[in-house]
Write a protein that holds these residues in place. Structure first.
Motif, PDB file in Angstrom:
ATOM      1  N   TYR A  17       3.520  -1.533  10.324  1.00  0.00           N
ATOM      2  CA  TYR A  17       2.843  -2.648  10.995  1.00  0.00           C
ATOM      3  C   TYR A  17       1.354  -2.312  11.069  1.00  0.00           C
ATOM      4  O   TYR A  17       0.965  -1.309  11.674  1.00  0.00           O
ATOM      5  CB  TYR A  17       3.407  -2.871  12.400  1.00  0.00           C
ATOM      6  CG  TYR A  17       2.568  -3.809  13.236  1.00  0.00           C
ATOM      7  CD1 TYR A  17       2.550  -5.177  12.963  1.00  0.00           C
ATOM      8  CD2 TYR A  17       1.772  -3.329  14.277  1.00  0.00           C
ATOM      9  CE1 TYR A  17       1.761  -6.037  13.712  1.00  0.00           C
ATOM     10  CE2 TYR A  17       0.993  -4.181  15.029  1.00  0.00           C
ATOM     11  CZ  TYR A  17       0.982  -5.541  14.743  1.00  0.00           C
ATOM     12  OH  TYR A  17       0.194  -6.391  15.480  1.00  0.00           O
ATOM     13  N   ASN A  18       0.530  -3.132  10.437  1.00  0.00           N
ATOM     14  CA  ASN A  18      -0.918  -2.918  10.431  1.00  0.00           C
ATOM     15  C   ASN A  18      -1.265  -1.458  10.119  1.00  0.00           C
ATOM     16  O   ASN A  18      -2.031  -0.818  10.832  1.00  0.00           O
ATOM     17  CB  ASN A  18      -1.533  -3.347  11.766  1.00  0.00           C
ATOM     18  CG  ASN A  18      -1.600  -4.868  11.897  1.00  0.00           C
ATOM     19  OD1 ASN A  18      -1.339  -5.606  10.945  1.00  0.00           O
ATOM     20  ND2 ASN A  18      -1.949  -5.344  13.082  1.00  0.00           N
ATOM     21  N   ASN A  46       7.200  -4.329   5.436  1.00  0.00           N
ATOM     22  CA  ASN A  46       6.041  -4.862   6.159  1.00  0.00           C
ATOM     23  C   ASN A  46       6.536  -5.669   7.354  1.00  0.00           C
ATOM     24  O   ASN A  46       7.155  -6.717   7.201  1.00  0.00           O
ATOM     25  CB  ASN A  46       5.214  -5.735   5.215  1.00  0.00           C
ATOM     26  CG  ASN A  46       3.947  -6.265   5.858  1.00  0.00           C
ATOM     27  OD1 ASN A  46       3.742  -6.141   7.064  1.00  0.00           O
ATOM     28  ND2 ASN A  46       3.089  -6.877   5.063  1.00  0.00           N
ATOM     29  N   SER A  49       2.550  -7.434   9.493  1.00  0.00           N
ATOM     30  CA  SER A  49       1.171  -6.935   9.496  1.00  0.00           C
ATOM     31  C   SER A  49       0.177  -8.090   9.340  1.00  0.00           C
ATOM     32  O   SER A  49       0.420  -9.049   8.595  1.00  0.00           O
ATOM     33  CB  SER A  49       0.956  -5.927   8.368  1.00  0.00           C
ATOM     34  OG  SER A  49       1.755  -4.781   8.555  1.00  0.00           O
ATOM     35  N   THR A  50      -0.965  -7.946  10.018  1.00  0.00           N
ATOM     36  CA  THR A  50      -2.026  -8.953   9.929  1.00  0.00           C
ATOM     37  C   THR A  50      -3.275  -8.401   9.240  1.00  0.00           C
ATOM     38  O   THR A  50      -4.253  -9.127   9.078  1.00  0.00           O
ATOM     39  CB  THR A  50      -2.399  -9.464  11.330  1.00  0.00           C
ATOM     40  OG1 THR A  50      -2.795  -8.352  12.152  1.00  0.00           O
ATOM     41  CG2 THR A  50      -1.212 -10.172  11.991  1.00  0.00           C
ATOM     42  N   ASP A  51      -3.244  -7.135   8.863  1.00  0.00           N
ATOM     43  CA  ASP A  51      -4.364  -6.557   8.108  1.00  0.00           C
ATOM     44  C   ASP A  51      -4.008  -6.590   6.622  1.00  0.00           C
ATOM     45  O   ASP A  51      -3.148  -7.366   6.199  1.00  0.00           O
ATOM     46  CB  ASP A  51      -4.681  -5.142   8.610  1.00  0.00           C
ATOM     47  CG  ASP A  51      -3.520  -4.178   8.415  1.00  0.00           C
ATOM     48  OD1 ASP A  51      -2.475  -4.598   7.848  1.00  0.00           O
ATOM     49  OD2 ASP A  51      -3.639  -3.009   8.799  1.00  0.00           O
ATOM     50  N   THR A  53      -2.382  -4.497   4.827  1.00  0.00           N
ATOM     51  CA  THR A  53      -1.290  -3.579   4.504  1.00  0.00           C
ATOM     52  C   THR A  53      -0.542  -4.012   3.249  1.00  0.00           C
ATOM     53  O   THR A  53      -0.268  -3.184   2.361  1.00  0.00           O
ATOM     54  CB  THR A  53      -0.305  -3.486   5.687  1.00  0.00           C
ATOM     55  OG1 THR A  53      -0.927  -2.760   6.762  1.00  0.00           O
ATOM     56  CG2 THR A  53       0.972  -2.769   5.296  1.00  0.00           C
ATOM     57  N   GLN A  54      -0.187  -5.300   3.141  1.00  0.00           N
ATOM     58  CA  GLN A  54       0.598  -5.760   1.995  1.00  0.00           C
ATOM     59  C   GLN A  54      -0.160  -5.588   0.686  1.00  0.00           C
ATOM     60  O   GLN A  54       0.424  -5.218  -0.339  1.00  0.00           O
ATOM     61  CB  GLN A  54       0.991  -7.230   2.177  1.00  0.00           C
ATOM     62  CG  GLN A  54       1.976  -7.731   1.120  1.00  0.00           C
ATOM     63  CD  GLN A  54       3.280  -6.955   1.159  1.00  0.00           C
ATOM     64  OE1 GLN A  54       3.899  -6.804   2.204  1.00  0.00           O
ATOM     65  NE2 GLN A  54       3.706  -6.442  -0.002  1.00  0.00           N
ATOM     66  N   TYR A  66       9.588  -7.893   3.514  1.00  0.00           N
ATOM     67  CA  TYR A  66       8.869  -8.415   4.677  1.00  0.00           C
ATOM     68  C   TYR A  66       9.889  -8.735   5.757  1.00  0.00           C
ATOM     69  O   TYR A  66      10.884  -9.424   5.503  1.00  0.00           O
ATOM     70  CB  TYR A  66       8.091  -9.682   4.315  1.00  0.00           C
ATOM     71  CG  TYR A  66       7.250 -10.211   5.469  1.00  0.00           C
ATOM     72  CD1 TYR A  66       5.966  -9.730   5.689  1.00  0.00           C
ATOM     73  CD2 TYR A  66       7.753 -11.178   6.335  1.00  0.00           C
ATOM     74  CE1 TYR A  66       5.195 -10.189   6.743  1.00  0.00           C
ATOM     75  CE2 TYR A  66       6.996 -11.644   7.398  1.00  0.00           C
ATOM     76  CZ  TYR A  66       5.720 -11.152   7.599  1.00  0.00           C
ATOM     77  OH  TYR A  66       4.968 -11.604   8.653  1.00  0.00           O
TER      78      TYR A  66
END
Length: 295
Positions: A17-18, A46, A49-51, A53-54, A66
Motif C-alpha cells: 500500500y503506497n 496492490n 495504493s494512491t501513489d 506503486t503500480q 489489485y
C-alpha cells in the motif's frame, strides 16, 4: 518467472500500500533469489495504493493483482487464492530478502510443520533505534519457540497452502497491518499445526531510524492490535479495554526514564522502552475511541 503453474513449488506474496519508495528494491531482491526460477513466482498485490506503486510494479516480470478491500489480510488472501503452489511465502514491501532467503525458508519446511518463519533484521545495521526494534519488536524466534500459542510475523513467513485453506485464510476483519499475522498463527496452532524457526532465512526490514518514526510504527501496531481485542470480546466495554492496557509498566518505565542514573546508553534504552509501550498503548486506545464513535 515461470510461464506455467505446473512446476510451481512456492508463490511469494507481497502486499503493498503506497509503497513506491520501497517496492522496487523488494522485487529486485526477490528476482535475485537462488531458488530455481521455474519453481517460484512473485505475486505483488496492490492494496488500493494512491501513489505510483503500480507503475513501479509494472516494470518487473511479476504477477500483479489489485485488491480493493483495505488491509494486508485481504491482500494476502488475494495472493493465496491466485496461487496453485504447495507453499505460500510472505514478505513485505519494505523488506529486502537475502539471496538465499527463499531456499532456506523452503528447506526448513519439513513434513512435520505447516509453517516457518525466518529472522527479521534491520536494514540499517548500525542504527541504535533499528537495533532496539530488532530486539524488541520483531522477535521471530521468541514468537515461534516460546509463545503459547505461537505465531509467525509475516514479514518473513512460509505456510503450506492447504493448511491456510483449511482454517479459512487470513481474517479480513483486520483492516490494518497488525494482529492479522498473530491471529492466523494462533488459529493454525490451535488446529494442531506446528511451526519452525528458520534462522538462516533472513530478510532485512527498513525499520524507522528516528524516535518519531519509531513512535508512529508502534502506534500503528497498537491500533491494529485493537482488532485482536475486538475479536476476543466481540463487543468491548471500558473495563475490558482497561484490562488490555499495562498501566503499571508505563508508570514504571516513566519513573525509570526520569530517575535513571545509568550511562547515556542505558538512559536511551529506557527512553526507547517507554516510547514503545506508550505508543502501542496510545494506538490501542485511539482505535478503541474510533470504535466507540462508529469509525
Amino acid at each position: 518467472m515461470p510461464e506455467s503453474s505446473e512446476n510451481l513449488t512456492v508463490s511469494v506474496v507481497v502486499p503493498v500500500y503506497n509503497g513506491a519508495e520501497y517496492i522496487g528494491d523488494c522485487i529486485e531482491a526477490l528476482l535475485h533469489q537462488d531458488f530455481k526460477s521455474d519453481q517460484f513466482e512473485i505475486i505483488v498485490v496492490n492494496n488500493r495504493s494512491t501513489d505510483n506503486t503500480q507503475e513501479i510494479i509494472d516494470r518487473y516480470p511479476v504477477r500483479s493483482l489489485y485488491e480493493s478491500k483495505r488491509g494486508p489480510a485481504a491482500a494476502r488472501n488475494a495472493g493465496i487464492r491466485a496461487s496453485t503452489a504447495k507453499f505460500i511465502a510472505f514478505t513485505d514491501a519494505d523488506c529486502i530478502p537475502h539471496d538465499d532467503w527463499l531456499s532456506k525458508l523452503i528447506f526448513s519446511m519439513t513434513d512435520s510443520v505447516c509453517g516457518a518463519g525466518g529472522q527479521i533484521l534491520s536494514y540499517y545495521e548500525d542504527d541504535a533505534v533499528s537495533t532496539f526494534i530488532d530486539q524488541i519488536v520483531f522477535r521471530q524466534r521468541y514468537n515461534i519457540l516460546q509463545k503459547n500459542p505461537p505465531h509467525i510475523t509475516t514479514a518473513n513467513a512460509c505456510y503450506l497452502r492447504t493448511s491456510l485453506e483449511k482454517i479459512g485464510l487470513f481474517d479480513e476483519s483486520f483492516p490494518f497491518a497488525a494482529g492479522e499475522d498473530r491471529d492466523i498463527g494462533e488459529r493454525l496452532a490451535m488446529a494442531g499445526g506446528t511451526f519452525v524457526f528458520a534462522e538462516a532465512a533472513i530478510i532485512r526490514h527498513k525499520h524507522p531510524q528516528t524516535l518519531e518514526g519509531f513512535y508512529h510504527q508502534r502506534f500503528r501496531h497498537g491500533s491494529g492490535q485493537f482488532y485482536t481485542v475486538l475479536k476476543k470480546y466481540s463487543k468491548i466495554s471500558l473495563p475490558q479495554m482497561l484490562k488490555e492496557i499495562n498501566s503499571d509498566r508505563l508508570i514504571n518505565l516513566g519513573f525509570q526514564v526520569v530517575f535513571c542514573n545509568g550511562s547515556k546508553q542505558e538512559r536511551f534504552l529506557r527512553l526507547l522502552q517507554l516510547i514503545d509501550s506508550a505508543a502501542y498503548t496510545n494506538g490501542l486506545i485511539w482505535r478503541y475511541f474510533m470504535y466507540l464513535c462508529g469509525k
